[in-house]
Scaffold this active site. Structure first.
Site, mmCIF file in Angstrom:
data_model
loop_
_atom_site.group_PDB
_atom_site.id
_atom_site.type_symbol
_atom_site.label_atom_id
_atom_site.label_comp_id
_atom_site.label_asym_id
_atom_site.label_seq_id
_atom_site.Cartn_x
_atom_site.Cartn_y
_atom_site.Cartn_z
ATOM 1 N N CYS A 81 0.843 -1.198 0.000
ATOM 2 C CA CYS A 81 0.000 0.000 0.000
ATOM 3 C C CYS A 81 0.882 1.254 0.000
ATOM 4 C CB CYS A 81 -0.999 -0.036 1.146
ATOM 5 S SG CYS A 81 -2.368 1.146 0.908
ATOM 6 N N HIS A 193 -3.733 -4.767 -0.519
ATOM 7 C CA HIS A 193 -3.350 -5.372 0.757
ATOM 8 C C HIS A 193 -3.450 -6.893 0.647
ATOM 9 C CE1 HIS A 193 -3.179 -1.834 3.442
ATOM 10 N NE2 HIS A 193 -4.060 -1.324 2.600
ATOM 11 N N GLU A 195 -2.597 -9.012 2.832
ATOM 12 C CA GLU A 195 -3.002 -9.545 4.133
ATOM 13 C C GLU A 195 -4.511 -9.460 4.353
ATOM 14 O OE1 GLU A 195 -2.545 -5.163 5.062
ATOM 15 O OE2 GLU A 195 -1.761 -6.616 3.622
#
Length: 212
Positions: A81, A193, A195
């Site tokens: 990001c 992202h 994650e």
């Protein structure tokens, strides 16, 4: 087990990134310690918020020096990001220009969707992966989770510090095309992202950890 330092410089979803890396088999340390970050098998640079604030935090822990020295030695770095954005030469937010790490030339600027979509761009999006990508190996036609108002809308690389040709992944939002990921030798980065991107994001992180 590969040792990964998640650089803690006051910005980013530290814990979610830590858990995601642990799930794919990495030995993760969250720290701003210079020596630990230099000596790890891999360094993950997160980032959430404003470009200027992230650069201020990064420089406070000499993170820009860590990134540069690791890459000079061919040691892997992954930015996520705003942690990707600050790898570029500059960011412009609200008319303020801030110098980035300058690992790649280019400007991070506000998204300009042509069809009236709201900014920030928030949600799931498909991407256009170049052939031969190692980061996206085994990942096909998946969506990834984005939360951002700014991006790199033009790839300006004329020459790079690395000897390999960067692999650039693109996506679009409201007709506005921007960089979704870059692979450039030991330096990789994603605007989205991983994650927060479910199984596809986990597969990407697993690919990166396996490559360390």
């Amino acid at each position: 087990m590969k040792k990964v330092v998640l650089l803690d410089y006051g910005s980013g979803n530290i814990r979610s990134g830590e858990r995601a890396l642990q799930r794919v088999g990495a030995d993760v340390t969250v720290t701003a310690d210079f020596d630990a970050a230099m000596n790890a098998d891999g360094l993950l640079v997160p980032g959430v918020g404003a470009f200027e604030a992230c650069m201020t935090g990064l420089k406070a822990v000499r993170g820009d020096v860590i990134v540069d020295r690791r890459l000079t030695g061919g040691r892997p770095v992954l930015g996520i990001c705003v942690g990707m954005q600050i790898l570029f030469a500059r960011g412009i937010e609200h008319g303020v220009e801030t110098e980035g790490c300058d690992q790649w030339p280019g400007t991070v600027e506000r998204l300009q969707p042509e069809t009236g979509e709201p900014v920030p761009h928030m949600g799931w999006n498909t991407i256009d992966v170049p052939s031969g990508s190692k980061l996206f190996e085994g990942i096909d036609k998946e969506r990834f989770y984005f939360v951002h108002s700014y991006g790199v809308r033009a790839w300006e690389l004329a020459n790079t510090r690395a000897s390999v040709t960067p692999a650039v992944t693109w996506t679009t939002y409201g007709g506005d095309r921007f960089v979704a990921a870059v692979e450039n030798g030991p330096l990789s980065a994603t605007q989205f992202h991983p994650e927060k991107s479910g199984d596809a994001g986990a597969a990407l992180l697993e690919n990166w950890v396996r490559s360390l």
